[in-house]
Design a protein around this motif. Structure first.
Motif, PDB file in Angstrom:
ATOM      1  N   ASN A 141     -13.125  -5.528  -7.556  1.00  0.00           N
ATOM      2  CA  ASN A 141     -12.675  -6.281  -6.383  1.00  0.00           C
ATOM      3  C   ASN A 141     -12.889  -5.434  -5.132  1.00  0.00           C
ATOM      4  O   ASN A 141     -12.508  -4.254  -5.108  1.00  0.00           O
ATOM      5  N   PRO A 142     -13.480  -5.989  -4.071  1.00  0.00           N
ATOM      6  CA  PRO A 142     -13.725  -5.205  -2.848  1.00  0.00           C
ATOM      7  C   PRO A 142     -12.460  -4.595  -2.260  1.00  0.00           C
ATOM      8  O   PRO A 142     -12.519  -3.554  -1.593  1.00  0.00           O
ATOM      9  N   ALA A 143     -11.289  -5.226  -2.494  1.00  0.00           N
ATOM     10  CA  ALA A 143     -10.041  -4.693  -1.936  1.00  0.00           C
ATOM     11  C   ALA A 143      -9.714  -3.320  -2.483  1.00  0.00           C
ATOM     12  O   ALA A 143      -8.976  -2.556  -1.860  1.00  0.00           O
ATOM     13  N   CYS A 144     -10.264  -2.998  -3.640  1.00  0.00           N
ATOM     14  CA  CYS A 144      -9.995  -1.683  -4.222  1.00  0.00           C
ATOM     15  C   CYS A 144     -10.731  -0.581  -3.471  1.00  0.00           C
ATOM     16  O   CYS A 144     -10.403   0.597  -3.621  1.00  0.00           O
ATOM     17  N   TYR A 145     -11.720  -0.964  -2.671  1.00  0.00           N
ATOM     18  CA  TYR A 145     -12.563   0.030  -2.017  1.00  0.00           C
ATOM     19  C   TYR A 145     -12.621  -0.195  -0.509  1.00  0.00           C
ATOM     20  O   TYR A 145     -13.544   0.231   0.160  1.00  0.00           O
ATOM     21  N   SER A 146     -11.578  -0.841   0.030  1.00  0.00           N
ATOM     22  CA  SER A 146     -11.547  -1.162   1.447  1.00  0.00           C
ATOM     23  C   SER A 146     -11.238   0.068   2.283  1.00  0.00           C
ATOM     24  O   SER A 146     -10.498   0.957   1.868  1.00  0.00           O
ATOM     25  N   ASP A 147     -11.814   0.113   3.504  1.00  0.00           N
ATOM     26  CA  ASP A 147     -11.524   1.191   4.431  1.00  0.00           C
ATOM     27  C   ASP A 147     -10.364   0.849   5.368  1.00  0.00           C
ATOM     28  O   ASP A 147      -9.995   1.637   6.232  1.00  0.00           O
ATOM     29  N   GLU A 148      -9.790  -0.362   5.214  1.00  0.00           N
ATOM     30  CA  GLU A 148      -8.687  -0.756   6.063  1.00  0.00           C
ATOM     31  C   GLU A 148      -7.461   0.119   5.767  1.00  0.00           C
ATOM     32  O   GLU A 148      -7.238   0.519   4.623  1.00  0.00           O
ATOM     33  N   PRO A 149      -6.660   0.427   6.796  1.00  0.00           N
ATOM     34  CA  PRO A 149      -5.484   1.278   6.575  1.00  0.00           C
ATOM     35  C   PRO A 149      -4.421   0.551   5.756  1.00  0.00           C
ATOM     36  O   PRO A 149      -3.883  -0.458   6.194  1.00  0.00           O
ATOM     37  N   LEU A 150      -4.131   1.038   4.566  1.00  0.00           N
ATOM     38  CA  LEU A 150      -3.115   0.437   3.736  1.00  0.00           C
ATOM     39  C   LEU A 150      -1.744   0.950   4.144  1.00  0.00           C
ATOM     40  O   LEU A 150      -1.584   2.095   4.545  1.00  0.00           O
ATOM     41  N   PHE A 151      -0.747   0.091   4.031  1.00  0.00           N
ATOM     42  CA  PHE A 151       0.608   0.460   4.405  1.00  0.00           C
ATOM     43  C   PHE A 151       1.069   1.665   3.608  1.00  0.00           C
ATOM     44  O   PHE A 151       0.872   1.742   2.398  1.00  0.00           O
ATOM     45  N   GLY A 152       1.703   2.617   4.291  1.00  0.00           N
ATOM     46  CA  GLY A 152       2.097   3.849   3.628  1.00  0.00           C
ATOM     47  C   GLY A 152       3.579   3.971   3.353  1.00  0.00           C
ATOM     48  O   GLY A 152       3.988   4.672   2.440  1.00  0.00           O
ATOM     49  N   GLY A 153       4.428   3.292   4.139  1.00  0.00           N
ATOM     50  CA  GLY A 153       5.848   3.360   3.872  1.00  0.00           C
ATOM     51  C   GLY A 153       6.694   3.452   5.124  1.00  0.00           C
ATOM     52  O   GLY A 153       6.198   3.549   6.246  1.00  0.00           O
ATOM     53  N   ALA A 154       8.014   3.405   4.916  1.00  0.00           N
ATOM     54  CA  ALA A 154       8.977   3.569   5.997  1.00  0.00           C
ATOM     55  C   ALA A 154       9.283   5.049   6.159  1.00  0.00           C
ATOM     56  O   ALA A 154       9.314   5.799   5.186  1.00  0.00           O
ATOM     57  N   VAL A 155       9.514   5.474   7.397  1.00  0.00           N
ATOM     58  CA  VAL A 155       9.766   6.890   7.673  1.00  0.00           C
ATOM     59  C   VAL A 155      11.222   7.128   8.046  1.00  0.00           C
ATOM     60  O   VAL A 155      11.925   7.901   7.409  1.00  0.00           O
ATOM     61  N   SER A 156      11.707   6.450   9.103  1.00  0.00           N
ATOM     62  CA  SER A 156      13.063   6.728   9.579  1.00  0.00           C
ATOM     63  C   SER A 156      13.524   5.650  10.545  1.00  0.00           C
ATOM     64  O   SER A 156      12.727   5.099  11.307  1.00  0.00           O
ATOM     65  N   PHE A 157      14.830   5.349  10.516  1.00  0.00           N
ATOM     66  CA  PHE A 157      15.438   4.511  11.539  1.00  0.00           C
ATOM     67  C   PHE A 157      15.588   5.306  12.826  1.00  0.00           C
ATOM     68  O   PHE A 157      15.778   6.524  12.816  1.00  0.00           O
ATOM     69  N   PHE A 158      15.558   4.584  13.951  1.00  0.00           N
ATOM     70  CA  PHE A 158      15.934   5.164  15.227  1.00  0.00           C
ATOM     71  C   PHE A 158      17.445   5.025  15.409  1.00  0.00           C
ATOM     72  O   PHE A 158      18.107   4.286  14.683  1.00  0.00           O
ATOM     73  N   SER A 159      17.995   5.709  16.405  1.00  0.00           N
ATOM     74  CA  SER A 159      19.443   5.734  16.601  1.00  0.00           C
ATOM     75  C   SER A 159      20.021   4.395  17.034  1.00  0.00           C
ATOM     76  O   SER A 159      21.241   4.203  16.990  1.00  0.00           O
ATOM     77  N   ASP A 160      19.163   3.445  17.451  1.00  0.00           N
ATOM     78  CA  ASP A 160      19.679   2.131  17.840  1.00  0.00           C
ATOM     79  C   ASP A 160      19.986   1.249  16.634  1.00  0.00           C
ATOM     80  O   ASP A 160      20.442   0.115  16.784  1.00  0.00           O
TER      81      ASP A 160
END
Length: 207
Positions: A126-145
């Protein structure tokens, strides 16, 4: 089996993920040992990342006031990957989920495009297995708001509104497996590490 855990800001509760039977679960335990299930989804077997196993529910991030917890389900959304080859093979779409710790109410936002994480999909070429598009990496941190959240994909970082799902700002910093990223105390900077070429002025100056 427990896979990931995160202690609440006031240290009164701990959130953790586990797999039980056919389910991937997110649970919270208070200081008295009372456990409640915040999130539950069907376990998707055979999920891979590189040569290792990719956990399905990851990136547990408490809001500073401890009222919300954000996490990612990498298989929340699914679409046919190779219908002509095998209709049972699915591509998985990661979703960011924000849960109210008290009410268990949830807001769900699509944060990445479908990607192949199974051997079967890769073998089907499947072409999606070899895509150069940036795949989601994850959540990092909430802001103080307690509303905005820093998240990353394969090519940079952006800010998502946990109430509306709106994305704004983008910092193009290439991600790599094992990168350690954090938000500065005054929330004006992010710190990260990444490999550099031997010809770089930064080479050999790290830890």
């Amino acid at each position: 089996n427990m896979y990931e855990f995160s202690i609440s800001p006031d240290k009164s509760s701990i959130a953790f993920t586990e797999e039980h039977g056919i389910n991937a679960l997110l649970k919270i335990s208070d200081s008295l040992g009372n456990i409640s299930t915040v999130y539950e989804s069907l376990l998707t077997p055979g999920i891979i990342f590189g040569e290792g196993t990719l956990m399905q529910v990851v990136d547990l991030r408490w809001s500073p006031n401890g009222k919300k917890i954000a996490f990612v389900d990498f298989t929340y959304g699914q679409k046919d990957a190779c219908p002509a080859y095998n209709p049972d093979i699915k591509q998985h779409e990661p979703y960011l989920i924000i849960a109210d710790v008290s009410t268990k109410d949830k807001k769900v936002f699509k944060v990445g495009e479908a990607a192949c994480y199974t051997y079967e999909c890769a073998y089907a070429q499947n072409p999606a297995c070899y895509s150069d598009e940036p795949l989601f990496g994850g959540a990092v941190s909430f802001f103080s708001d307690n509303t905005h959240l820093l998240q990353k994909d394969g090519k940079g970082y952006s800010v998502v509104n946990s109430e509306t799902g709106e994305l704004k700002g983008y910092i193009p910093v290439a991600d790599w497996l094992g990168a350690d990223v954090s938000l500065s105390p005054l929330e004006r900077y992010i710190t990260y590490n990444q490999p550099v070429e031997q010809t770089s002025a930064c080479y050999g100056t790290g830890w």
